[in-house]
Design an enzyme around this catalytic site. Structure first.
Site, PDB file in Angstrom:
ATOM      1  N   GLY A 165      -4.839  97.788 -46.851  1.00  0.00           N
ATOM      2  CA  GLY A 165      -5.483  97.327 -45.622  1.00  0.00           C
ATOM      3  C   GLY A 165      -6.730  96.520 -45.926  1.00  0.00           C
ATOM      4  O   GLY A 165      -7.123  96.375 -47.087  1.00  0.00           O
ATOM      5  N   GLY A 167     -10.805  95.685 -44.537  1.00  0.00           N
ATOM      6  CA  GLY A 167     -11.921  96.063 -43.686  1.00  0.00           C
ATOM      7  C   GLY A 167     -12.747  94.831 -43.380  1.00  0.00           C
ATOM      8  O   GLY A 167     -12.320  93.702 -43.646  1.00  0.00           O
ATOM      9  N   MET A 168     -13.899  95.043 -42.847  1.00  0.00           N
ATOM     10  CA  MET A 168     -14.779  93.931 -42.499  1.00  0.00           C
ATOM     11  C   MET A 168     -15.213  93.163 -43.747  1.00  0.00           C
ATOM     12  O   MET A 168     -15.398  91.961 -43.719  1.00  0.00           O
ATOM     13  CB  MET A 168     -16.038  94.476 -41.813  1.00  0.00           C
ATOM     14  CG  MET A 168     -15.867  94.735 -40.350  1.00  0.00           C
ATOM     15  SD  MET A 168     -16.243  93.266 -39.405  1.00  0.00           S
ATOM     16  CE  MET A 168     -18.017  93.384 -39.301  1.00  0.00           C
ATOM     17  N   HIS A 169     -15.393  93.879 -44.835  1.00  0.00           N
ATOM     18  CA  HIS A 169     -15.994  93.238 -45.995  1.00  0.00           C
ATOM     19  C   HIS A 169     -15.079  93.127 -47.206  1.00  0.00           C
ATOM     20  O   HIS A 169     -15.342  92.369 -48.107  1.00  0.00           O
ATOM     21  CB  HIS A 169     -17.263  93.990 -46.399  1.00  0.00           C
ATOM     22  CG  HIS A 169     -18.222  94.107 -45.269  1.00  0.00           C
ATOM     23  ND1 HIS A 169     -19.006  93.058 -44.877  1.00  0.00           N
ATOM     24  CD2 HIS A 169     -18.497  95.116 -44.432  1.00  0.00           C
ATOM     25  CE1 HIS A 169     -19.729  93.435 -43.843  1.00  0.00           C
ATOM     26  NE2 HIS A 169     -19.438  94.681 -43.550  1.00  0.00           N
ATOM     27  N   GLY A 170     -14.078  93.910 -47.248  1.00  0.00           N
ATOM     28  CA  GLY A 170     -13.239  93.859 -48.442  1.00  0.00           C
ATOM     29  C   GLY A 170     -11.830  94.284 -48.101  1.00  0.00           C
ATOM     30  O   GLY A 170     -11.447  94.344 -46.939  1.00  0.00           O
ATOM     31  N   LYS A 171     -11.085  94.575 -49.152  1.00  0.00           N
ATOM     32  CA  LYS A 171      -9.723  95.028 -48.875  1.00  0.00           C
ATOM     33  C   LYS A 171      -9.367  96.149 -49.833  1.00  0.00           C
ATOM     34  O   LYS A 171     -10.031  96.333 -50.853  1.00  0.00           O
ATOM     35  CB  LYS A 171      -8.761  93.867 -49.005  1.00  0.00           C
ATOM     36  CG  LYS A 171      -8.775  93.225 -50.347  1.00  0.00           C
ATOM     37  CD  LYS A 171      -7.974  91.981 -50.322  1.00  0.00           C
ATOM     38  CE  LYS A 171      -8.381  91.075 -51.451  1.00  0.00           C
ATOM     39  NZ  LYS A 171      -7.685  89.836 -51.439  1.00  0.00           N
ATOM     40  N   LYS A 187     -10.424  99.587 -53.950  1.00  0.00           N
ATOM     41  CA  LYS A 187     -11.170  98.886 -52.902  1.00  0.00           C
ATOM     42  C   LYS A 187     -11.897  97.718 -53.543  1.00  0.00           C
ATOM     43  O   LYS A 187     -12.675  97.907 -54.477  1.00  0.00           O
ATOM     44  CB  LYS A 187     -12.154  99.872 -52.261  1.00  0.00           C
ATOM     45  CG  LYS A 187     -12.827  99.361 -51.023  1.00  0.00           C
ATOM     46  CD  LYS A 187     -13.454 100.498 -50.247  1.00  0.00           C
ATOM     47  CE  LYS A 187     -14.159  99.992 -49.007  1.00  0.00           C
ATOM     48  NZ  LYS A 187     -14.604 101.062 -48.136  1.00  0.00           N
ATOM     49  N   ASP A 290     -21.403 107.127 -39.509  1.00  0.00           N
ATOM     50  CA  ASP A 290     -20.261 106.412 -38.928  1.00  0.00           C
ATOM     51  C   ASP A 290     -19.030 107.320 -38.888  1.00  0.00           C
ATOM     52  O   ASP A 290     -17.915 106.909 -39.232  1.00  0.00           O
ATOM     53  CB  ASP A 290     -19.986 105.129 -39.708  1.00  0.00           C
ATOM     54  CG  ASP A 290     -19.190 104.122 -38.889  1.00  0.00           C
ATOM     55  OD1 ASP A 290     -19.063 104.312 -37.659  1.00  0.00           O
ATOM     56  OD2 ASP A 290     -18.694 103.131 -39.470  1.00  0.00           O
TER      57      ASP A 290
HETATM   58  N1  LIG Z   1      -8.739 105.789 -50.548  1.00  0.00           N
HETATM   59  C1  LIG Z   1      -7.936 105.218 -49.657  1.00  0.00           C
HETATM   60  N2  LIG Z   1      -6.641 105.559 -49.605  1.00  0.00           N
HETATM   61  C2  LIG Z   1      -5.802 105.006 -48.699  1.00  0.00           C
HETATM   62  N3  LIG Z   1      -6.190 104.086 -47.784  1.00  0.00           N
HETATM   63  C3  LIG Z   1      -7.475 103.709 -47.794  1.00  0.00           C
HETATM   64  C4  LIG Z   1      -8.415 104.238 -48.718  1.00  0.00           C
HETATM   65  N4  LIG Z   1      -9.623 103.673 -48.475  1.00  0.00           N
HETATM   66  C5  LIG Z   1      -9.447 102.830 -47.446  1.00  0.00           C
HETATM   67  N5  LIG Z   1      -8.164 102.842 -47.033  1.00  0.00           N
HETATM   68  C6  LIG Z   1      -7.586 102.051 -45.942  1.00  0.00           C
HETATM   69  O1  LIG Z   1      -7.779 100.674 -46.224  1.00  0.00           O
HETATM   70  C7  LIG Z   1      -8.143  99.968 -45.052  1.00  0.00           C
HETATM   71  C8  LIG Z   1      -9.420  99.199 -45.295  1.00  0.00           C
HETATM   72  O2  LIG Z   1     -10.426 100.108 -45.651  1.00  0.00           O
HETATM   73  P1  LIG Z   1     -11.943  99.710 -45.636  1.00  0.00           P
HETATM   74  O3  LIG Z   1     -12.756 100.914 -45.928  1.00  0.00           O
HETATM   75  O4  LIG Z   1     -12.153  98.494 -46.475  1.00  0.00           O
HETATM   76  O5  LIG Z   1     -12.075  99.205 -44.160  1.00  0.00           O
HETATM   77  P2  LIG Z   1     -12.776  99.832 -42.959  1.00  0.00           P
HETATM   78  O6  LIG Z   1     -12.555 101.314 -42.917  1.00  0.00           O
HETATM   79  O7  LIG Z   1     -12.389  99.049 -41.782  1.00  0.00           O
HETATM   80  O8  LIG Z   1     -14.280  99.655 -43.415  1.00  0.00           O
HETATM   81  P3  LIG Z   1     -15.412  98.668 -43.020  1.00  0.00           P
HETATM   82  O9  LIG Z   1     -16.038  99.347 -41.846  1.00  0.00           O
HETATM   83  O10 LIG Z   1     -16.231  98.653 -44.253  1.00  0.00           O
HETATM   84  O11 LIG Z   1     -14.831  97.355 -42.704  1.00  0.00           O
HETATM   85  C9  LIG Z   1      -8.282 100.990 -43.942  1.00  0.00           C
HETATM   86  O12 LIG Z   1      -7.118 100.945 -43.166  1.00  0.00           O
HETATM   87  C10 LIG Z   1      -8.348 102.312 -44.641  1.00  0.00           C
HETATM   88  O13 LIG Z   1      -7.712 103.312 -43.915  1.00  0.00           O
END
Ligand SMILES: Nc1ncnc2c1ncn2[C@@H]1O[C@H](COP(=O)(O)OP(=O)(O)OP(=O)(O)O)[C@@H](O)[C@H]1O
Length: 695
Positions: A165, A167-171, A187, A290
């Site tokens: 997936g 997120g706002m800043h990375g993937k 990540k 958060d």
């Molecule tokens: N350890 C992990 N195992 C499985 N999925 C994960 C893990 N960490 C993050 N994810 C999934 O990856 C996706 C992106 O995660 P990320 O934390 O970058 O985004 P986010 O939660 O939207 O954070 P942000 O608020 O920093 O944008 C999300 O759908 C999250 O559920």
């Protein structure tokens, strides 16, 4: 009569109840149901296919009733079809536009064992395995490889399997450790925000976010906090890679059209896990800030773990002594803000902001899990804040959560933080411990004091990520885009060029060329668009000024310099098939450490990559494509057609219609016979093709 132990009876009943799952069934419908019952499925609109989702099955027994789907709208189908933890596919019995009606009654299956016997023990077993990881590994060098035969990509010891997936800043990518085959989440976060956008954190806050997250994850080791295994932070890289425990259940799915997806028992179980994780964080002086369902991830044992520490607060001297102005900042997600964060009343003093904001957010999260919607909803942020501060909490009558449930929610969502329930009290609250065979054991086993206090110092936060120096960034970009010298370039000079020389090594003439080449490359990338814009403005103005602009942007000559095969360049024969590659989308942003030498022949292939993209990958309207998000890996010379083909396919799919340009590429590649990863055409073929060379 034969007396069997309880656990054997339980397994037997599971097998009897789910005999079709174990023994198969001749009935197609039954099979369909069973397949759907085993895994959550997602409908993929691009391929009109059902795919098994990464999410593990939840807890059967959560839904009794009928789930039907009759000609739902497209937008509805794009979202996951969820029914409790099960998903029905609209395409399953006939594809696009079909209707499907299914009904069934759930039976408790093997996954409910944790629910009734408390999944705490399983979580602890899993946790023990994780503890074998030991200290967080810190790696200062990144090596990316691409195996062109298998198409597999590697980052250090991990194979990149797929994307989880963004997120706002990375993937986040799904990775597999090469030796152990263990799955991990990787990540990938840029160290700085590349192109700050409206509403996005600026560069310095992004740096801060990454630093905090790493510093906290390095120290906080708890069964209900996502575990960090390794930080790959190459000073030459603009990105930092966090290798995390893979949470294969993904985010908690809790709502569909404002209706709850979880049973009260599931919600309670998840809630308990979050309470433990949060209690541990508070004990360590960390306020998460958060807490919300999207930041709660499910492990394979359906244990919930807290993730995403980007906006967390780290107290310097224990939470109780702090009253830092930093805490007053309203970071996080508005719907989960505590009233003290939404304070607008100037006549009354704002209550002190403390870890109680997490307790409120926990209450709001529990509300969401139980009722499928947030406790306070509004159309504007102002209205929302007003409701959070002033509107009394309304608890829906369904699902029934009992008096103790009402009491717990009211105390979690107490407007006054001084009377809000504490986490220690939450852990002993009758609603929390209901169904627990031995809650004292649970309370004892989850006491955060047993894990000892760790301190996350300011220094540790500050040094959590090495920064990419301006110079390094310039160099990495330079070598990525560097193209063979031409006489014209040799003599060219610009103010930035000379300042660059002063900053570094005046005698290094190849570096002296760099900035010109670099800007030239960027110009080239946007050349077509600028040319169009320029001629448009010329047309409008009727003047000559813009013509100069067009001339300035004259297309550079393509000159491939591939005398040696990529495989022969690799010093390690074992690596002969594995070329070093950029990250999925950092092609235009960074190069790995070993690509820094200006003499590296890999550099030339990067030059070629750039040219290929700038030429072959225009949008049908002539705009250069933004590959910052699209490119999977760097190309090498014999991969060009393959990637172009893939691009063609992608473009053609997303833009049905008759675009001769792309059909021409298609024809060319098909005539080459192998429009796949086996294609062995070279870039020169590609550019000699009348269509492509006409650019
Ligand atoms: N350890 C992990 N195992 C499985 N999925 C994960 C893990 N960490 C993050 N994810 C999934 O990856 C996706 C992106 O995660 P990320 O934390 O970058 O985004 P986010 O939660 O939207 O954070 P942000 O608020 O920093 O944008 C999300 O759908 C999250 O559920």
């Amino acid at each position: 009569m034969l007396c069997l132990p309880n656990y054997v009876l339980r397994y037997l009943s599971v097998i009897i109840i789910n005999r079709d799952l174990f023994m198969g069934s001749s009935n197609n419908d039954q099979k369909l149901n069973n397949t759907n019952l085993l895994r959550k499925h997602t409908w993929h609109p691009e391929t009109n296919e059902l795919k098994r989702e990464r999410r593990s099955p939840g807890l059967p027994g959560t839904l009794n009733g009928t789930v039907s789907d009759t000609n739902r709208s497209d937008s509805f189908r794009k979202r996951n079809y969820s029914a409790g933890d099960y998903v029905i596919s609209p395409g399953a019995n006939g594809g696009e536009g079909s209707s499907l009606t299914h009904s069934w009654t759930f039976q408790p299956g093997r996954h409910n064992q944790g629910l009734y016997s408390n999944n705490f023990r399983e979580a602890q077993r899993q946790w023990k395995r994780l503890q074998e990881w030991g200290e967080v590994k810190e790696t200062k060098k990144i090596k990316k490889r691409f195996d062109r035969f298998s198409g597999r990509k590697f980052i250090n010891d991990y194979e990149i399997v797929s994307e989880i997936g963004r997120g706002m800043h990375g993937k986040v990518k799904l990775g597999r450790e090469v030796n152990t085959k263990a799955l991990l989440a990787i990540k990938i976060i840029p160290k700085t925000e590349r192109r700050p956008k409206l509403g996005r954190a600026n560069s310095s806050s992004q740096k801060e976010k990454v630093r905090r997250e790493i510093a906290i994850l390095k120290k906080c080791i708890h069964p209900n906090v996502v575990r960090l295994r390794e930080v790959i932070d190459d000073p030459n890289s603009t990105k930092v890679y966090l290798v995390l425990e893979y949470m294969n259940g993904g985010e908690i799915q809790w709502t569909e059209n404002q209706s709850p997806l979880l049973s009260v028992e599931q919600a309670r179980q998840y809630f308990r896990d979050v309470v433990c994780g949060l209690e541990y964080l508070h004990y360590q002086g960390i306020i998460h800030r958060d807490i919300k369902p999207a930041n709660l991830l499910l492990s394979s044992s359906t244990c919930v773990k807290i993730s995403d520490f980007g906006v967390s607060y780290i107290a310097r001297s224990g939470l109780n002594e702090e009253n830092d102005v930093e805490l007053v900042k309203t970071v996080g997600t508005p719907a989960f803000f505590a009233p003290e964060l939404c304070w607008t009343d100037l006549d009354r003093p704002r209550p002190k902001i403390s870890e109680a904001i997490d307790v409120w957010a926990l209450g709001a999260t529990l509300f969401c899990l139980l009722f499928g919607r947030c406790p306070f909803q509004a159309s504007t942020e102002y209205e929302l804040f007003d409701k959070i501060v002033n509107e009394p909490l309304q608890i829906p009558s369904t699902p029934e959560i009992g008096e103790d449930g009402h009491d717990l929610l009211n105390r979690l969502l107490s407007k006054d933080p001084s009377t809000r329930i504490t986490l220690a009290e939450v852990k002993r609250h009758p609603w929390t411990i209901r169904d627990m065979p031995d809650y004292e054991e649970w309370i004892k086993g989850t006491n955060p004091e047993a894990s000892g206090r760790v301190e996350v110092s300011n220094d540790e936060v500050a040094s959590a990520v090495s920064l990419v120096g301006r110079l390094r960034k310039k160099l990495s970009k330079l070598f990525r885009f560097r193209r063979p010298k031409t006489q014209e370039q040799e003599v060219s000079s610009s103010p930035s060029d000379s300042s660059f020389r002063r900053e570094n090594d005046a005698s290094n003439s190849s570096l002296a060329l760099s900035i010109t080449q670099l800007s030239d490359s960027f110009n080239h990338m946007s050349m077509d668009k600028q040319q169009r814009d320029a001629s448009e403005s010329e047309e409008k103005s009727g003047g000559k000024g813009s013509v100069e602009e067009v001339q300035h942007l004259e297309k550079p000559k393509i000159d491939f310099n591939w005398d040696r095969s990529p495989a022969s360049e690799l010093s390690d024969p074992a690596e002969a098939n594995n070329e070093d590659v950029g990250d999925e989308d950092d092609y235009d942003e960074e190069s790995s450490s070993e690509d820094q030498s200006p003499n590296s022949s890999k550099m030339h292939s990067r030059v070629a990559d750039y040219d290929v993209y700038s030429q072959a990958s225009m949008e049908p309207n002539g705009d250069p494509m933004d590959y910052s998000q699209e490119v999977d890996f760097d190309l090498k010379k014999d991969q060009v057609p393959m990637v172009a083909w893939r691009d063609y396919e992608r473009l053609n799919k997303s833009r049905p219609g008759d675009d001769p340009e792309y059909h021409s590429i298609s024809g060319f590649l098909s005539s080459n016979g192998l429009p796949s990863s086996q294609t062995r055409a070279t870039p020169s073929y590609y550019f000699e093709h009348p269509m492509t060379s006409s650019h």
